[in-house]
Design an enzyme around this catalytic site. Sequence first.
Site, short mmCIF file in Angstrom:
data_model
loop_
_atom_site.label_atom_id
_atom_site.label_comp_id
_atom_site.label_asym_id
_atom_site.label_seq_id
_atom_site.Cartn_x
_atom_site.Cartn_y
_atom_site.Cartn_z
N GLY A 261 -18.15 -5.79 39.61
CA GLY A 261 -18.64 -4.46 39.25
C GLY A 261 -19.71 -3.96 40.21
CG ASP A 262 -22.11 -1.46 43.08
OD1 ASP A 262 -23.04 -2.27 43.22
OD2 ASP A 262 -22.18 -0.30 43.56
CE LYS B 214 -17.82 -12.71 43.18
NZ LYS B 214 -17.21 -11.42 42.82
CB SER C 84 -20.21 -12.84 40.68
OG SER C 84 -20.27 -11.64 39.97
CE LYS D 298 -20.88 -2.94 46.52
NZ LYS D 298 -21.86 -3.71 45.73
P1 NDP Z 1 -25.11 1.55 36.90
O1 NDP Z 1 -23.99 2.47 37.20
O2 NDP Z 1 -25.05 0.69 35.69
O3 NDP Z 1 -26.50 2.34 36.86
C1 NDP Z 1 -26.94 3.11 37.94
C2 NDP Z 1 -28.18 3.87 37.50
O4 NDP Z 1 -28.70 4.57 38.62
C3 NDP Z 1 -27.90 4.90 36.44
O5 NDP Z 1 -29.06 5.07 35.65
C4 NDP Z 1 -27.63 6.16 37.26
O6 NDP Z 1 -27.89 7.36 36.54
C5 NDP Z 1 -28.61 5.99 38.39
N1 NDP Z 1 -28.08 6.62 39.61
C6 NDP Z 1 -26.88 6.38 40.21
N2 NDP Z 1 -26.73 7.16 41.29
C7 NDP Z 1 -27.85 7.89 41.37
C8 NDP Z 1 -28.31 8.88 42.27
N3 NDP Z 1 -27.56 9.26 43.31
N4 NDP Z 1 -29.53 9.41 42.04
C9 NDP Z 1 -30.29 9.00 40.98
N5 NDP Z 1 -29.93 8.07 40.09
C10 NDP Z 1 -28.72 7.54 40.29
O7 NDP Z 1 -25.28 0.64 38.22
P2 NDP Z 1 -25.99 -0.74 38.38
O8 NDP Z 1 -27.19 -0.81 37.51
O9 NDP Z 1 -24.97 -1.80 38.31
O10 NDP Z 1 -26.44 -0.68 39.91
C11 NDP Z 1 -27.69 -0.10 40.34
C12 NDP Z 1 -27.99 -0.55 41.75
O11 NDP Z 1 -28.05 -1.99 41.79
C13 NDP Z 1 -26.94 -0.18 42.82
O12 NDP Z 1 -27.61 0.01 44.05
C14 NDP Z 1 -26.08 -1.44 42.90
O13 NDP Z 1 -25.40 -1.53 44.13
C15 NDP Z 1 -27.16 -2.50 42.76
N6 NDP Z 1 -26.70 -3.81 42.35
C16 NDP Z 1 -26.02 -3.98 41.16
C17 NDP Z 1 -25.61 -5.24 40.78
C18 NDP Z 1 -24.99 -5.48 39.45
O14 NDP Z 1 -24.76 -6.66 39.12
N7 NDP Z 1 -24.71 -4.49 38.64
C19 NDP Z 1 -25.82 -6.41 41.66
C20 NDP Z 1 -26.61 -6.13 42.83
C21 NDP Z 1 -27.00 -4.87 43.16
P3 NDP Z 1 -26.80 7.97 35.51
O15 NDP Z 1 -26.99 7.21 34.24
O16 NDP Z 1 -27.17 9.39 35.42
O17 NDP Z 1 -25.47 7.73 36.14
#
Ligand code: NDP
Length: 444
Positions: free
Chosen positions: A165-166, A90, A376, A126
């Site tokens: 998702g991620d 997962k 999830s 992943k």
């Molecule tokens: P999203 O794609 O919804 O949002 C990511 C955010 O981070 C956006 O604001 C993006 O900016 C910014 N970002 C992405 N890459 C970079 C970078 N290289 N430098 C600076 N800013 C960056 O992703 P999530 O919110 O889902 O995920 C965020 C983090 O949380 C990740 O590490 C993910 O693995 C982790 N996570 C997510 C879960 C989930 O349920 N969604 C669960 C557990 C962990 P921009 O808008 O410009 O793209």
Amino acid sequence: MSYVDEVFQMVVEKNPAQPEFHQAVKEVLESLRVVIEANEDAYRKDALLERLVTPERQLLFRVPWVDDKGQVQVNNAFRVQFNSAIGPYKGGLRLHPSVNLGIIKFLGFEQIFKNSLTGLPIGGGKGGSDFDPKGKSDREVMAFCQSFMTELNKYIGADTDVPAGDIGTGAREIGYMYGQYKRIKGVYEGVLTGKGLSYGGSLARTEATGYGLLYLTEEMLKCNGHDLKGKTVVISGSGNVAIYATQKAQQLGAKVVTVSDSTGWVYDPEGIDVALLKEVKEVKRARLTEYAAARPSAQYHEGRGVWSIKCDVALPCATQNELLLDDAKALVANGCIAVAEGANMPTTIEATEYLQANGVLFAPGKAANAGGVATSALEMSQNSERLSWTFEEVDSKLKGIMVNIFHSMDEAAKKYNMEGNYVAGANIAGFLKVADAMTAQGIV
Ligand code: NDP
């Protein structure tokens, strides 16, 4: 050389040019040292650590698709099925140009312990691709997702591997992938989570990671004599995790004053307007400059800078290695009392050590952001019983899970004489269950 050092050296030698994977393994193995050393002979004989750091299966495939100009594009795609000792694999699918095998392996490795910590029966995996959904039309995104699933469907299933998702994979992408899976396999099963509500998704899944982060942070503060109410919070990112972390923090009485994206950041001393942030990011998929343009109290800055703002609590919610040693120094100098990771591995090892050495409460991502994968797993349960639970039911289970995670890592840290070291506590609590299951299942 100690068993831990030997295995870490093997990881570096056998997985060249994968620095994020090395970093994740180092962080986990270092904090497990005391547990491993206490059982070294048995673990070494069973090659338990070698098996733990080696994925059960790694899938690499190409994804050809046709863009709106009729040009064929080709992306690299990955699914790493890391460990199934305690349940089906997962973990999410990341769509971002920076994706490579090392990044997927670091995320999959972390996922093993995170999933274990939730107390739910889910193994670690992943996946993702270097495809960038940004700037693509809906048709192009659909073409990519269908081609991606045409290969991936062979390796996943409701009882074997359940992706989610991620970064870059939201409701739209999950919908296209689910449709293609169903078309090829001809079965309606909970093979993906993060689905839309009209076709098997769970209420509160969208909010889960951000809300869960705040439930854990609140419990950590409470157990250390603080209250989230009235605190100033800085958040990075403005995606799924950041938006719902901001919303829940404000519901719990804190004031969130920053958000960021990959080009800049916003400081809003009046407190972030969540409705406006959602409009800009979820509806218009626009840059934060639009937030600042619509909100007189907000200042927009190019580049990085969130961690320079004075705060009580910092929640990195964007991406890996976004909070560096200098940022940690600025947070400490400004009186920050707690950092909890919404993103996966956003804080470098040096920054983490600095924060801990300076008395900052530090909750690692594998515990603090486990609310997403936990919900999830609740979506999987609902799919299996072909029922949908209410928002309140899911949210209250989520809260219970996050509070339990905090106490599991707190107790594990205390048991091994590292009170307050939640990094060690989370790794130890997550590891022990997986190690036990691996030992019981023999050499597989
Ligand atoms: P999203 O794609 O919804 O949002 C990511 C955010 O981070 C956006 O604001 C993006 O900016 C910014 N970002 C992405 N890459 C970079 C970078 N290289 N430098 C600076 N800013 C960056 O992703 P999530 O919110 O889902 O995920 C965020 C983090 O949380 C990740 O590490 C993910 O693995 C982790 N996570 C997510 C879960 C989930 O349920 N969604 C669960 C557990 C962990 P921009 O808008 O410009 O793209």
